[in-house]
Design a protein around this motif. Structure first.
Motif, short mmCIF file in Angstrom:
data_model
loop_
_atom_site.label_atom_id
_atom_site.label_comp_id
_atom_site.label_asym_id
_atom_site.label_seq_id
_atom_site.Cartn_x
_atom_site.Cartn_y
_atom_site.Cartn_z
N ASN A 123 0.87 -1.18 0.00
CA ASN A 123 0.00 0.00 0.00
C ASN A 123 0.91 1.24 0.00
OD1 ASN A 123 -1.37 2.28 1.12
ND2 ASN A 123 -3.05 0.93 1.68
N ASP A 172 -0.07 4.46 -0.10
CA ASP A 172 -0.74 5.72 0.30
C ASP A 172 0.21 6.69 1.01
OD1 ASP A 172 -3.04 4.55 -0.59
OD2 ASP A 172 -3.91 4.22 1.39
N HIS A 173 1.10 6.13 1.83
CA HIS A 173 1.91 7.02 2.66
C HIS A 173 2.99 7.77 1.88
CE1 HIS A 173 -0.21 6.19 6.23
NE2 HIS A 173 -0.05 4.89 6.07
N GLY A 185 -4.78 -7.80 6.20
CA GLY A 185 -3.94 -6.61 6.30
C GLY A 185 -4.42 -5.63 7.33
N GLU A 239 -8.51 0.55 -3.07
CA GLU A 239 -9.27 0.54 -1.83
C GLU A 239 -10.20 1.74 -1.85
OE1 GLU A 239 -6.40 -0.03 1.40
OE2 GLU A 239 -7.93 0.94 2.63
N GLY A 258 -1.85 -2.79 9.77
CA GLY A 258 -0.97 -2.77 10.94
C GLY A 258 0.14 -3.79 10.91
N LEU A 259 0.22 -4.61 9.87
CA LEU A 259 1.26 -5.66 9.85
C LEU A 259 2.63 -5.03 9.72
CD1 LEU A 259 -0.53 -8.22 7.50
CD2 LEU A 259 -0.10 -8.49 9.96
N THR A 300 -8.04 3.63 8.17
CA THR A 300 -9.27 2.83 8.26
C THR A 300 -9.32 2.19 9.65
OG1 THR A 300 -8.83 2.31 5.96
CG2 THR A 300 -10.63 1.14 7.01
N1 PXP Z 1 -5.78 -2.92 4.31
C1 PXP Z 1 -6.67 -1.92 4.41
C2 PXP Z 1 -8.09 -2.20 4.08
C3 PXP Z 1 -6.28 -0.63 4.83
O1 PXP Z 1 -7.18 0.35 4.94
C4 PXP Z 1 -4.91 -0.39 5.08
C5 PXP Z 1 -4.47 0.99 5.45
O2 PXP Z 1 -4.61 1.85 4.42
C6 PXP Z 1 -4.02 -1.47 4.94
C7 PXP Z 1 -4.48 -2.72 4.57
C8 PXP Z 1 -2.57 -1.31 5.19
O3 PXP Z 1 -2.38 -1.02 6.53
P1 PXP Z 1 -0.95 -0.56 7.02
O4 PXP Z 1 -0.67 0.74 6.34
O5 PXP Z 1 -1.13 -0.42 8.50
O6 PXP Z 1 0.00 -1.64 6.63
#
Ligand code: PXP
Length: 395
Positions: free
Chosen positions: A164, A166-167, A347, A227, A349-350, A258
């Motif tokens: 992911n 996003d960050h 998924g 997502e 927080g992993l 989320t």
């Molecule tokens: N799965 C979903 C549905 C999420 O909303 C997120 C966070 O955007 C993740 C996985 C990934 O989570 P993390 O960024 O904590 O690894």
């Protein structure tokens, strides 16, 4: 209903799919030529089971299953089929045995129902070795017949890692400029071995922007998982760009990330409609849900292809005991989803410590990991951070 289920344990974790037990109970009665009869299944905790064991067998500890055949030739209530009797199962013991045997809770419960049912029909493994063998053979035969139409319990391939990104966009948006570019990040993740890229196009556009989605659709070589919330505007964008799959999540404007899984039961109509629209456009839909049997059943009912199990509570656990409990919940939920015909992702927080156990679960196809990898990338570089996570996911 040929099977009456009475729950007398505290279903705090709601691990059990009653629907699956009804289906299997009905099918077993058919296989045993007893379709015109019924039985009661009482699900207990160890404490209540120990009471029954003490009262009826003089044994002062819980056991896994007890059967009580009817003694009055099965006088039926008007309109009800005749009763074979009651099967009592301790969910606590069944769960411990499932963990020890590395099987699912529902598989173990099914074994115990078969065992109990054969006792109701007069089989007895305590009378002689010959009878014990006959009962054992029958149990094996029933289990095989019950499971022939099911898919095998295990996935065949190794789990996939989807990153992911996003960050990366969050950092860019902090300055409102063009760097760092999530499109470039996606390419680096793929070069490092990631098998999927996940992006969350939020209604408030706090990180990923429409431009990112358009470019990523053209450049991602692995798999694009969009997502999103099930809202009109984003649904329209998804139908336009056609990602390889979408993951529906609940979205609140004030949350940092989320927070919880979807309430599929409460939002069944809206989600079913979105799934149907996506199916028409050949876009598979995953529902992000908490590891909860009722949500899994609802997801299967409305035609989701995947569920993504929320691993947040497992990752955030502060004690070993709590973490173990949350892990078991994910493990059992993944098995239940798989047995219900859903494909299973996980998924949220992993990180580099919590991922290995989840990746080793044989029913999970793909992990979606963002924050931990992008955080590590700041210190070791994105390529290295992805490779290190790949080494955990596919040791
Ligand atoms: N799965 C979903 C549905 C999420 O909303 C997120 C966070 O955007 C993740 C996985 C990934 O989570 P993390 O960024 O904590 O690894």
């Amino acid at each position: 209903m040929p099977l009456h289920i009475i729950e007398q344990y505290s279903p705090a974790d709601r691990r059990i799919s009653k629907r699956m037990l009804y289906d299997r109970g009905r099918r077993l009665l058919e296989l045993l030529d007893c379709s015109d009869q019924m039985f009661s299944l009482v699900l207990l905790d160890d404490h209540s089971m120990a009471d029954f064991n003490r009262r009826y067998r003089n044994i002062n500890r819980p056991t896994n299953v007890l059967s009580f055949p009817v003694t009055d030739d099965g006088d039926a209530f008007p309109g009800q089929p005749p009763e074979l009797g009651d099967i009592l199962i301790s969910v606590d013991t069944a769960l411990k045995e499932a963990v020890e045997a590395k099987t699912s809770l529902h598989f173990r419960l099914t074994e115990l129902v078969i065992h109990g049912l054969l006792h109701l029909l007069g089989y007895d493994h305590e009378r002689s070795e010959k009878e014990a063998q006959a009962m054992w053979d029958k149990e094996k035969d029933l289990m095989q017949q019950l499971c022939t139409s099911k898919r095998p319990f295990r996935r065949k391939t190794m789990p996939h890692l989807a990153i992911n990104i996003d960050h990366v966009a969050t950092i860019r948006q902090a300055r409102g400029i063009t760097q760092p570019d999530p499109v470039l990040a996606a390419g680096i993740c793929e070069l490092a071995g990631a098998e999927g890229i996940v992006v969350h196009l939020r209604e408030d556009r706090r990180h990923i922007q429409d431009r990112d989605i358009l470019l990523l659709r053209q450049t991602i070589k692995s798999k694009m998982n969009l997502e999103m919330a099930a809202v009109k505007e984003i649904i329209g964008i998804a139908l336009d760009i056609k990602p390889d799959m979408i993951t529906l999540v609940p979205e609140k404007r004030k949350e940092l990330t989320t927070e919880g899984g979807l309430d599929v039961i409460k939002n069944e109509k809206k989600l079913a409609k979105t799934i149907a629209r996506m199916k028409k456009a050949s876009i598979p839909v995953s529902l992000f849900i908490d590891p909860d049997a009722a949500q899994i059943e609802a997801a299967a009912d409305i035609g989701a292809t995947f569920v993504e199990l929320h691993t947040g509570r497992y990752c955030d656990a502060t004690t070993e005991q709590e973490r173990e409990k949350e892990f078991r919940l994910i493990e059992q939920s993944a098995e239940l989803a798989f047995e219900s015909g859903l494909r299973v992702n996980a998924g949220h927080g992993l990180d580099y410590l919590t991922t290995a156990r989840i990746a080793a679960l044989p029913t999970i196809e793909e992990l979606s990991i963002g924050h931990a990898v992008i955080s590590r990338a700041i210190f070791v570089g994105l390529d290295q951070a992805v490779r290190e996570m790949m080494a955990i996911v596919r040791p």
